[in-house]
Design a protein around this motif. Sequence first.
Motif, PDB file in Angstrom:
ATOM      1  N   GLY A   1      75.943  66.306  23.904  1.00  0.00           N
ATOM      2  CA  GLY A   1      76.699  66.936  24.969  1.00  0.00           C
ATOM      3  C   GLY A   1      75.865  67.223  26.198  1.00  0.00           C
ATOM      4  O   GLY A   1      76.373  67.196  27.324  1.00  0.00           O
ATOM      5  N   GLY A   2      74.589  67.502  25.999  1.00  0.00           N
ATOM      6  CA  GLY A   2      73.721  67.808  27.121  1.00  0.00           C
ATOM      7  C   GLY A   2      73.163  66.555  27.781  1.00  0.00           C
ATOM      8  O   GLY A   2      73.349  65.429  27.315  1.00  0.00           O
ATOM      9  N   ALA A   3      72.468  66.750  28.884  1.00  0.00           N
ATOM     10  CA  ALA A   3      71.824  65.634  29.571  1.00  0.00           C
ATOM     11  C   ALA A   3      70.830  64.953  28.638  1.00  0.00           C
ATOM     12  O   ALA A   3      70.115  65.614  27.881  1.00  0.00           O
ATOM     13  CB  ALA A   3      71.119  66.145  30.825  1.00  0.00           C
ATOM     14  N   GLY A   4      70.817  63.626  28.678  1.00  0.00           N
ATOM     15  CA  GLY A   4      69.899  62.875  27.841  1.00  0.00           C
ATOM     16  C   GLY A   4      70.410  62.569  26.460  1.00  0.00           C
ATOM     17  O   GLY A   4      69.740  61.878  25.682  1.00  0.00           O
ATOM     18  N   THR A   5      71.610  63.059  26.107  1.00  0.00           N
ATOM     19  CA  THR A   5      72.216  62.736  24.817  1.00  0.00           C
ATOM     20  C   THR A   5      73.180  61.566  25.005  1.00  0.00           C
ATOM     21  O   THR A   5      73.527  61.229  26.141  1.00  0.00           O
ATOM     22  CB  THR A   5      72.967  63.946  24.233  1.00  0.00           C
TER      23      THR A   5
ATOM     24  N   ALA B   1      77.281  62.829  27.610  1.00  0.00           N
ATOM     25  CA  ALA B   1      77.181  64.016  28.463  1.00  0.00           C
ATOM     26  C   ALA B   1      78.567  64.636  28.563  1.00  0.00           C
ATOM     27  O   ALA B   1      79.530  63.991  28.983  1.00  0.00           O
ATOM     28  CB  ALA B   1      76.665  63.634  29.846  1.00  0.00           C
ATOM     29  N   LEU B   2      78.687  65.915  28.152  1.00  0.00           N
ATOM     30  CA  LEU B   2      79.986  66.561  28.013  1.00  0.00           C
ATOM     31  C   LEU B   2      79.950  67.961  28.629  1.00  0.00           C
ATOM     32  O   LEU B   2      78.872  68.524  28.830  1.00  0.00           O
ATOM     33  CB  LEU B   2      80.346  66.688  26.524  1.00  0.00           C
ATOM     34  N   PRO B   3      81.123  68.554  28.881  1.00  0.00           N
ATOM     35  CA  PRO B   3      81.147  69.948  29.328  1.00  0.00           C
ATOM     36  C   PRO B   3      80.698  70.933  28.256  1.00  0.00           C
ATOM     37  O   PRO B   3      80.442  72.091  28.548  1.00  0.00           O
ATOM     38  CB  PRO B   3      82.626  70.178  29.683  1.00  0.00           C
TER      39      PRO B   3
ATOM     40  N   GLY C   1      83.604  73.083  33.431  1.00  0.00           N
ATOM     41  CA  GLY C   1      83.529  71.650  33.679  1.00  0.00           C
ATOM     42  C   GLY C   1      84.790  70.895  33.322  1.00  0.00           C
ATOM     43  O   GLY C   1      84.829  69.669  33.445  1.00  0.00           O
ATOM     44  N   GLY C   2      85.822  71.596  32.867  1.00  0.00           N
ATOM     45  CA  GLY C   2      87.081  70.953  32.523  1.00  0.00           C
ATOM     46  C   GLY C   2      87.476  71.184  31.080  1.00  0.00           C
ATOM     47  O   GLY C   2      86.827  71.929  30.337  1.00  0.00           O
ATOM     48  N   ALA C   3      88.556  70.549  30.704  1.00  0.00           N
ATOM     49  CA  ALA C   3      89.110  70.694  29.360  1.00  0.00           C
ATOM     50  C   ALA C   3      88.410  69.753  28.387  1.00  0.00           C
ATOM     51  O   ALA C   3      88.000  68.646  28.751  1.00  0.00           O
ATOM     52  CB  ALA C   3      90.599  70.392  29.370  1.00  0.00           C
TER      53      ALA C   3
ATOM     54  N   ASP D   1      83.902  71.193  11.226  1.00  0.00           N
ATOM     55  CA  ASP D   1      83.634  72.625  11.241  1.00  0.00           C
ATOM     56  C   ASP D   1      82.261  72.926  11.849  1.00  0.00           C
ATOM     57  O   ASP D   1      82.077  73.931  12.542  1.00  0.00           O
ATOM     58  CB  ASP D   1      83.708  73.205   9.831  1.00  0.00           C
ATOM     59  N   LEU D   2      81.287  72.061  11.580  1.00  0.00           N
ATOM     60  CA  LEU D   2      79.957  72.233  12.164  1.00  0.00           C
ATOM     61  C   LEU D   2      80.033  72.125  13.682  1.00  0.00           C
ATOM     62  O   LEU D   2      79.459  72.954  14.410  1.00  0.00           O
ATOM     63  CB  LEU D   2      79.002  71.178  11.602  1.00  0.00           C
ATOM     64  N   ALA D   3      80.724  71.099  14.170  1.00  0.00           N
ATOM     65  CA  ALA D   3      80.878  70.929  15.622  1.00  0.00           C
ATOM     66  C   ALA D   3      81.592  72.133  16.227  1.00  0.00           C
ATOM     67  O   ALA D   3      81.198  72.652  17.276  1.00  0.00           O
ATOM     68  CB  ALA D   3      81.638  69.640  15.924  1.00  0.00           C
ATOM     69  N   LYS D   4      82.631  72.596  15.560  1.00  0.00           N
ATOM     70  CA  LYS D   4      83.400  73.756  16.044  1.00  0.00           C
ATOM     71  C   LYS D   4      82.522  75.005  16.080  1.00  0.00           C
ATOM     72  O   LYS D   4      82.521  75.760  17.066  1.00  0.00           O
ATOM     73  CB  LYS D   4      84.606  73.958  15.129  1.00  0.00           C
ATOM     74  N   ARG D   5      81.765  75.230  15.036  1.00  0.00           N
ATOM     75  CA  ARG D   5      80.966  76.445  14.915  1.00  0.00           C
ATOM     76  C   ARG D   5      79.827  76.505  15.920  1.00  0.00           C
ATOM     77  O   ARG D   5      79.426  77.577  16.368  1.00  0.00           O
ATOM     78  CB  ARG D   5      80.404  76.530  13.485  1.00  0.00           C
ATOM     79  N   THR D   6      79.289  75.339  16.298  1.00  0.00           N
ATOM     80  CA  THR D   6      78.102  75.281  17.165  1.00  0.00           C
ATOM     81  C   THR D   6      78.429  74.959  18.608  1.00  0.00           C
ATOM     82  O   THR D   6      77.529  74.772  19.420  1.00  0.00           O
ATOM     83  CB  THR D   6      77.110  74.249  16.621  1.00  0.00           C
ATOM     84  N   MET D   7      79.699  74.888  18.962  1.00  0.00           N
ATOM     85  CA  MET D   7      80.087  74.471  20.311  1.00  0.00           C
ATOM     86  C   MET D   7      79.679  75.527  21.344  1.00  0.00           C
ATOM     87  O   MET D   7      79.819  76.726  21.127  1.00  0.00           O
ATOM     88  CB  MET D   7      81.594  74.225  20.376  1.00  0.00           C
ATOM     89  N   ALA D   8      79.150  75.042  22.464  1.00  0.00           N
ATOM     90  CA  ALA D   8      78.744  75.915  23.566  1.00  0.00           C
ATOM     91  C   ALA D   8      78.896  75.152  24.866  1.00  0.00           C
ATOM     92  O   ALA D   8      78.847  73.915  24.898  1.00  0.00           O
ATOM     93  CB  ALA D   8      77.295  76.359  23.391  1.00  0.00           C
ATOM     94  N   VAL D   9      79.073  75.876  25.946  1.00  0.00           N
ATOM     95  CA  VAL D   9      79.178  75.253  27.272  1.00  0.00           C
ATOM     96  C   VAL D   9      77.804  74.730  27.684  1.00  0.00           C
ATOM     97  O   VAL D   9      76.788  75.417  27.526  1.00  0.00           O
ATOM     98  CB  VAL D   9      79.696  76.268  28.304  1.00  0.00           C
ATOM     99  N   THR D  10      77.754  73.513  28.187  1.00  0.00           N
ATOM    100  CA  THR D  10      76.485  72.940  28.642  1.00  0.00           C
ATOM    101  C   THR D  10      76.126  73.505  30.011  1.00  0.00           C
ATOM    102  O   THR D  10      76.977  73.912  30.795  1.00  0.00           O
ATOM    103  CB  THR D  10      76.572  71.410  28.725  1.00  0.00           C
ATOM    104  N   ASP D  11      74.828  73.533  30.279  1.00  0.00           N
ATOM    105  CA  ASP D  11      74.335  74.058  31.565  1.00  0.00           C
ATOM    106  C   ASP D  11      74.639  73.071  32.700  1.00  0.00           C
ATOM    107  O   ASP D  11      74.683  71.877  32.481  1.00  0.00           O
ATOM    108  CB  ASP D  11      72.833  74.306  31.487  1.00  0.00           C
TER     109      ASP D  11
END
Length: 218
Positions: free
Chosen positions: A61-65, A68-70, A185-187, A208-218
Amino acid sequence: MGQNVARGIVPAVALTVLVLVGCSTAPERGTADRAEPAGETRGSAKAGAGSGSAAEGAVIGGAGTPCALPVSFSTAADWTAEKVTAGDDPAFASLVRQGGVDLVCEIDAKPAGNVGYLRVWTGKGKGTPREVLEGFMADEKKAASVRYRATEAGELAAAEVTYLITGEFESEPKKERALAVSTPGGAVVLHLGGLDTQEHEAMLPAYDLAKRTMAVTD
């Protein structure tokens, strides 16, 4: 089309065409909020919940992955993420757009031994998570037993939906689910399908892992 289309969208479209094309049952709208589709037994719910926690793999989700996602989140061990790019082909562009969001990333379960994907869809809409999810589901024409509920993804307010898909290639309805969050950054919509209900439930720990660890990217 580019290399990403050939490797990313074509498998997704093939899986969609071969597995998900199905009956003409209309989605049930306005149903009471529930976490699971109607008809699920206590035994099957317990089986899904008891399948254990997924070992963490890469964070995307972050830069360099790869995508790249919100938002960012942890993927399960051995699952592989790949950016989806529609390019200039209008036929493929229409297949990777649903309810105001676009398919931008696929996380493939096959290297971990399952058949299915976590798919990430993003859009510029600023609606509530429930509104985003209802828009997404409005284009899910073969869905039945649609159930929404409020939830959280990491520290983000989220809406989640579970539903059933029945198609000509399925011997019985199969479960799918998705969640939506709204970010600066959007939906974002995170969707889990699977070849069948058994595969879907086997992949739930990764969802569930993705849901539990989700955070807004910088």
